[in-house]
Design a protein around this motif. Sequence first.
Motif, PDB file in Angstrom:
ATOM      1  N   LEU A 508       0.873  -1.173   0.000  1.00 65.81           N
ATOM      2  CA  LEU A 508       0.000   0.000   0.000  1.00 65.81           C
ATOM      3  C   LEU A 508       0.906   1.218   0.000  1.00 65.81           C
ATOM      4  O   LEU A 508       1.679   1.430   0.950  1.00 65.81           O
ATOM      5  CB  LEU A 508      -0.917   0.015   1.226  1.00 65.81           C
ATOM      6  CG  LEU A 508      -1.701   1.322   1.465  1.00 65.81           C
ATOM      7  CD1 LEU A 508      -2.621   1.630   0.293  1.00 65.81           C
ATOM      8  CD2 LEU A 508      -2.493   1.254   2.776  1.00 65.81           C
ATOM      9  N   VAL A 509       0.837   1.990  -1.062  1.00 67.61           N
ATOM     10  CA  VAL A 509       1.674   3.183  -1.218  1.00 67.61           C
ATOM     11  C   VAL A 509       0.797   4.348  -1.636  1.00 67.61           C
ATOM     12  O   VAL A 509      -0.070   4.204  -2.510  1.00 67.61           O
ATOM     13  CB  VAL A 509       2.782   2.967  -2.266  1.00 67.61           C
ATOM     14  CG1 VAL A 509       3.576   4.254  -2.488  1.00 67.61           C
ATOM     15  CG2 VAL A 509       3.717   1.837  -1.845  1.00 67.61           C
ATOM     16  N   ILE A 510       0.997   5.490  -1.002  1.00 65.10           N
ATOM     17  CA  ILE A 510       0.302   6.718  -1.378  1.00 65.10           C
ATOM     18  C   ILE A 510       1.329   7.679  -1.964  1.00 65.10           C
ATOM     19  O   ILE A 510       2.383   7.927  -1.364  1.00 65.10           O
ATOM     20  CB  ILE A 510      -0.399   7.354  -0.162  1.00 65.10           C
ATOM     21  CG1 ILE A 510      -1.502   6.434   0.356  1.00 65.10           C
ATOM     22  CG2 ILE A 510      -0.987   8.705  -0.531  1.00 65.10           C
ATOM     23  CD1 ILE A 510      -2.208   6.955   1.588  1.00 65.10           C
ATOM     24  N   THR A 511       1.038   8.197  -3.136  1.00 66.14           N
ATOM     25  CA  THR A 511       1.957   9.097  -3.818  1.00 66.14           C
ATOM     26  C   THR A 511       1.136  10.154  -4.562  1.00 66.14           C
ATOM     27  O   THR A 511      -0.057  10.295  -4.335  1.00 66.14           O
ATOM     28  CB  THR A 511       2.876   8.301  -4.765  1.00 66.14           C
ATOM     29  OG1 THR A 511       3.855   9.182  -5.321  1.00 66.14           O
ATOM     30  CG2 THR A 511       2.093   7.646  -5.886  1.00 66.14           C
ATOM     31  N   GLY A 512       1.786  10.898  -5.437  1.00 65.88           N
ATOM     32  CA  GLY A 512       1.078  11.894  -6.232  1.00 65.88           C
ATOM     33  C   GLY A 512       1.506  13.310  -5.931  1.00 65.88           C
ATOM     34  O   GLY A 512       2.146  13.604  -4.913  1.00 65.88           O
ATOM     35  N   GLY A 513       1.134  14.212  -6.823  1.00 64.31           N
ATOM     36  CA  GLY A 513       1.524  15.610  -6.692  1.00 64.31           C
ATOM     37  C   GLY A 513       0.880  16.320  -5.527  1.00 64.31           C
ATOM     38  O   GLY A 513       1.348  17.387  -5.111  1.00 64.31           O
ATOM     39  N   ALA A 514      -0.198  15.760  -4.981  1.00 63.27           N
ATOM     40  CA  ALA A 514      -0.891  16.412  -3.870  1.00 63.27           C
ATOM     41  C   ALA A 514      -0.225  16.161  -2.525  1.00 63.27           C
ATOM     42  O   ALA A 514      -0.620  16.748  -1.518  1.00 63.27           O
ATOM     43  CB  ALA A 514      -2.345  15.946  -3.812  1.00 63.27           C
ATOM     44  N   LEU A 515       0.799  15.299  -2.479  1.00 63.07           N
ATOM     45  CA  LEU A 515       1.486  15.021  -1.220  1.00 63.07           C
ATOM     46  C   LEU A 515       2.328  16.211  -0.775  1.00 63.07           C
ATOM     47  O   LEU A 515       3.010  16.845  -1.600  1.00 63.07           O
ATOM     48  CB  LEU A 515       2.398  13.804  -1.362  1.00 63.07           C
ATOM     49  CG  LEU A 515       1.847  12.406  -1.093  1.00 63.07           C
ATOM     50  CD1 LEU A 515       2.980  11.397  -1.163  1.00 63.07           C
ATOM     51  CD2 LEU A 515       1.141  12.314   0.240  1.00 63.07           C
ATOM     52  N   LEU A 516       2.332  16.499   0.506  1.00 65.77           N
ATOM     53  CA  LEU A 516       3.230  17.501   1.054  1.00 65.77           C
ATOM     54  C   LEU A 516       4.677  17.012   0.935  1.00 65.77           C
ATOM     55  O   LEU A 516       4.945  15.818   1.124  1.00 65.77           O
ATOM     56  CB  LEU A 516       2.913  17.743   2.531  1.00 65.77           C
ATOM     57  CG  LEU A 516       1.699  18.605   2.866  1.00 65.77           C
ATOM     58  CD1 LEU A 516       1.382  18.493   4.361  1.00 65.77           C
ATOM     59  CD2 LEU A 516       1.965  20.056   2.491  1.00 65.77           C
ATOM     60  N   PRO A 517       5.621  17.900   0.651  1.00 60.80           N
ATOM     61  CA  PRO A 517       7.031  17.467   0.596  1.00 60.80           C
ATOM     62  C   PRO A 517       7.484  16.785   1.884  1.00 60.80           C
ATOM     63  O   PRO A 517       8.256  15.814   1.845  1.00 60.80           O
ATOM     64  CB  PRO A 517       7.777  18.785   0.357  1.00 60.80           C
ATOM     65  CG  PRO A 517       6.783  19.663  -0.331  1.00 60.80           C
ATOM     66  CD  PRO A 517       5.455  19.307   0.259  1.00 60.80           C
ATOM     67  N   ALA A 518       6.967  17.240   3.028  1.00 59.92           N
ATOM     68  CA  ALA A 518       7.380  16.652   4.302  1.00 59.92           C
ATOM     69  C   ALA A 518       6.885  15.221   4.471  1.00 59.92           C
ATOM     70  O   ALA A 518       7.442  14.467   5.283  1.00 59.92           O
ATOM     71  CB  ALA A 518       6.867  17.521   5.455  1.00 59.92           C
ATOM     72  N   ALA A 519       5.851  14.835   3.717  1.00 56.67           N
ATOM     73  CA  ALA A 519       5.302  13.482   3.839  1.00 56.67           C
ATOM     74  C   ALA A 519       6.034  12.475   2.969  1.00 56.67           C
ATOM     75  O   ALA A 519       5.896  11.264   3.167  1.00 56.67           O
ATOM     76  CB  ALA A 519       3.826  13.488   3.474  1.00 56.67           C
ATOM     77  N   GLN A 520       6.784  12.952   2.011  1.00 55.73           N
ATOM     78  CA  GLN A 520       7.451  12.059   1.062  1.00 55.73           C
ATOM     79  C   GLN A 520       8.532  11.244   1.749  1.00 55.73           C
ATOM     80  O   GLN A 520       9.340  11.774   2.521  1.00 55.73           O
ATOM     81  CB  GLN A 520       8.028  12.877  -0.088  1.00 55.73           C
ATOM     82  CG  GLN A 520       6.957  13.585  -0.907  1.00 55.73           C
ATOM     83  CD  GLN A 520       7.528  14.502  -1.968  1.00 55.73           C
ATOM     84  OE1 GLN A 520       8.739  14.558  -2.174  1.00 55.73           O
ATOM     85  NE2 GLN A 520       6.661  15.235  -2.646  1.00 55.73           N
ATOM     86  N   GLY A 521       8.539   9.969   1.486  1.00 59.72           N
ATOM     87  CA  GLY A 521       9.529   9.073   2.077  1.00 59.72           C
ATOM     88  C   GLY A 521       9.131   8.544   3.442  1.00 59.72           C
ATOM     89  O   GLY A 521       9.916   7.854   4.096  1.00 59.72           O
ATOM     90  N   ARG A 522       7.925   8.818   3.871  1.00 55.70           N
ATOM     91  CA  ARG A 522       7.483   8.384   5.189  1.00 55.70           C
ATOM     92  C   ARG A 522       7.035   6.917   5.156  1.00 55.70           C
ATOM     93  O   ARG A 522       6.455   6.454   4.182  1.00 55.70           O
ATOM     94  CB  ARG A 522       6.311   9.258   5.648  1.00 55.70           C
ATOM     95  CG  ARG A 522       5.816   8.949   7.040  1.00 55.70           C
ATOM     96  CD  ARG A 522       4.843  10.006   7.501  1.00 55.70           C
ATOM     97  NE  ARG A 522       4.369   9.735   8.846  1.00 55.70           N
ATOM     98  CZ  ARG A 522       3.643  10.568   9.567  1.00 55.70           C
ATOM     99  NH1 ARG A 522       3.303  11.749   9.051  1.00 55.70           N
ATOM    100  NH2 ARG A 522       3.238  10.250  10.787  1.00 55.70           N
ATOM    101  N   THR A 523       7.339   6.179   6.235  1.00 58.46           N
ATOM    102  CA  THR A 523       6.908   4.785   6.372  1.00 58.46           C
ATOM    103  C   THR A 523       5.975   4.662   7.569  1.00 58.46           C
ATOM    104  O   THR A 523       6.293   5.148   8.658  1.00 58.46           O
ATOM    105  CB  THR A 523       8.114   3.841   6.562  1.00 58.46           C
ATOM    106  OG1 THR A 523       8.930   3.888   5.381  1.00 58.46           O
ATOM    107  CG2 THR A 523       7.648   2.406   6.789  1.00 58.46           C
ATOM    108  N   ILE A 524       4.830   4.030   7.345  1.00 57.23           N
ATOM    109  CA  ILE A 524       3.856   3.771   8.411  1.00 57.23           C
ATOM    110  C   ILE A 524       3.946   2.290   8.743  1.00 57.23           C
ATOM    111  O   ILE A 524       3.649   1.436   7.913  1.00 57.23           O
ATOM    112  CB  ILE A 524       2.424   4.140   7.966  1.00 57.23           C
ATOM    113  CG1 ILE A 524       2.380   5.565   7.401  1.00 57.23           C
ATOM    114  CG2 ILE A 524       1.453   3.959   9.117  1.00 57.23           C
ATOM    115  CD1 ILE A 524       2.755   6.646   8.376  1.00 57.23           C
ATOM    116  N   ASP A 525       4.345   1.982   9.976  1.00 53.36           N
ATOM    117  CA  ASP A 525       4.580   0.589  10.365  1.00 53.36           C
ATOM    118  C   ASP A 525       3.403  -0.054  11.087  1.00 53.36           C
ATOM    119  O   ASP A 525       3.509  -1.191  11.554  1.00 53.36           O
ATOM    120  CB  ASP A 525       5.819   0.507  11.257  1.00 53.36           C
ATOM    121  CG  ASP A 525       7.097   0.781  10.480  1.00 53.36           C
ATOM    122  OD1 ASP A 525       7.174   0.358   9.316  1.00 53.36           O
ATOM    123  OD2 ASP A 525       8.010   1.427  11.035  1.00 53.36           O
ATOM    124  N   VAL A 526       2.287   0.652  11.181  1.00 54.22           N
ATOM    125  CA  VAL A 526       1.116   0.096  11.856  1.00 54.22           C
ATOM    126  C   VAL A 526       0.605  -1.140  11.105  1.00 54.22           C
ATOM    127  O   VAL A 526       0.557  -1.142   9.871  1.00 54.22           O
ATOM    128  CB  VAL A 526      -0.007   1.153  11.932  1.00 54.22           C
ATOM    129  CG1 VAL A 526      -1.291   0.551  12.494  1.00 54.22           C
ATOM    130  CG2 VAL A 526       0.441   2.333  12.780  1.00 54.22           C
TER     131      VAL A 526
END
Length: 618
Positions: A508-526
């Motif tokens: 499950l990956v979320i991407t796209g131009g609408a992402l904030l730069p600060a969110a890029q490269g983030r991993t959710i381990d839940v």
Amino acid sequence: MNTTRFAFQARYFLFWLLFFVVTKLLFLLYQWSDTTSLPLSIIAQVFGYGLRLDASATAYVCLLPFALLTLGSLVGPAFPQERLVRGFSAVAGIVLSFLSVADLALYRAWGFRLDATPLQYLDTPGEMAASAASAPLLLLTALFVALLVVGWLLYKGLVGRLAPLPLHVGRGRAGLIGLLYMLLLIVPLRGGVQQIPINQSDVYFAPQLFANHAAVNVPWNVMNSLFLQNAGPNPYHFMPDTTAARLVAALYRPAATPLPTPTLLRTPRPNVLFIILESFTAKLVGSLGGEAGVTPTLDSLSRTGVRFSHIYAAGDRSQKGLVALLSGYPNQPTTSIIKYPRKTERLPQLVGTLRAAGYSSHYYYGGELAFANMKSYLVAGGYDALTERADFKPAEQNSKWGAHDHVLFQRILTDLERQRQPFFVTAFTLSSHEPFDVPMRPRFPGTKEASLFRNSVYYTDHVLGQFLHAARQQPWWNNTLVVLVADHGHPQPGNTPNYAPKKFHIPLVITGGALLPAAQGRTIDVIGSQTDVAATLLGQLGLSAAPYSFSRDLLRPAARSFAFYCFTDGFGLLTPQNMVLYDNVGRRVIHKTPGTTASQVQLGQAYEQVSFEDFLRK
């Protein structure tokens, strides 16, 4: 009427087909207030789309009479074939007329066409009689008699008497002709020569739910639901309902000190491009600890987007994954709710929630949407448009299943230039489905299933990368959120057992131009499930996920982190500390990690009990 011996069966088939058309007309007249709300073109399509299901029901009714006629041709005059056929027709006419008339009243009360649901009340005849007390019994009785009279007149005028065998035709030849008629029934019985047998999806054609219901053939629907019967009692009842409900509610309770949900988006109302990847297992995704080099696009996006590292499919079939993702709804161990249009019509869907927020929508699939009843589910959801196999040129249908993924993505790219924003566009790939016949040179050597599967996944990942590269050049890209998720996992590579968590681990990956730069490269381990994607997405859009009662926002810490999935008559429950796999048939634990307590087994049983009870009540 006079008729040749060998026209009898064709006329008999036509009689029942016309009889079902008459019952459809009767339904539309009885539900007149709903019918008058439909345009004339839609009313005409009710008959046109419904004809295939009517023909399928006709073929089933004709099976026994055709067999009797074939046997009579072989045995000779001593066999009372005509009397038996006429007797069968009389009984069938009475039964089918009764079902059709009962449906008239029940639809008005229940809002769905007659199926096997009334069987639930056979052991409570008092309640059943009370339910029918308000029905206009005199009118219904008159309609029942009228339908019998119409059927008798149709039979007399269209079928007539069975002519004797011509003198020049022997019994063997006559029997062979009768057998040929029986074999020809296979085509209407399946609804045509297409790959997938007919189901309710084939008559779901309109945005008006009543029109879709009107096109359904009632006897076919009753028999189909009998074979798919899951009306109860709940076979997964392990404990008192109150105990089960309490345990499950605790799974969705917020953390004691909840933190604000982090915002990943630059805009509150981005376009949403929701891409479901056929059979993409984490075993082939390097960024999730799988084999390296098979999904370079997905691995790259995991580094520049938001990656969810511990997501599990809710089930093991495409149709199950579809409902889990788009409705946030759990799977069932031995069936799928998508087989029951009456039930899926009661599910929330992302497309409906986003439509209320002003989104346009479109669903794309290169194959046949009738597969596994997906179309009825999607039509009920309210997509503005559906694009499927029949909408692609014959030359573009270059896969066994339909149009390969590069064709699909090119169509989406072209259409998005005209799609009204904000949009919710869902795309479902198919090239990584068996038989894995992708249109590119093999990347991985070998002819075994695992190698073919790797190549198909690589191909879809490759064309996905090409699509996203082109999408970044489009004016809508900067305001678009892309959700990439698998419909289910796969036993390959490695022939993973059908119950093992490794088989259900998906990307499950979320991407796209609408992402904030600060969110890029983030991993959710839940640890989470496909069912949690809906609430997670809606949380980012600032929309309520209250109707999605089995879905939780993975970006908002909860009291418990877990994933629940169903395999064939069993379940798995995963938490950060433990894992338990349970077999419903043997009523036993298949596997559990050291330290797993009886309370975790009970928690899995409670979830299965509560979710299946909800399915039964839909």
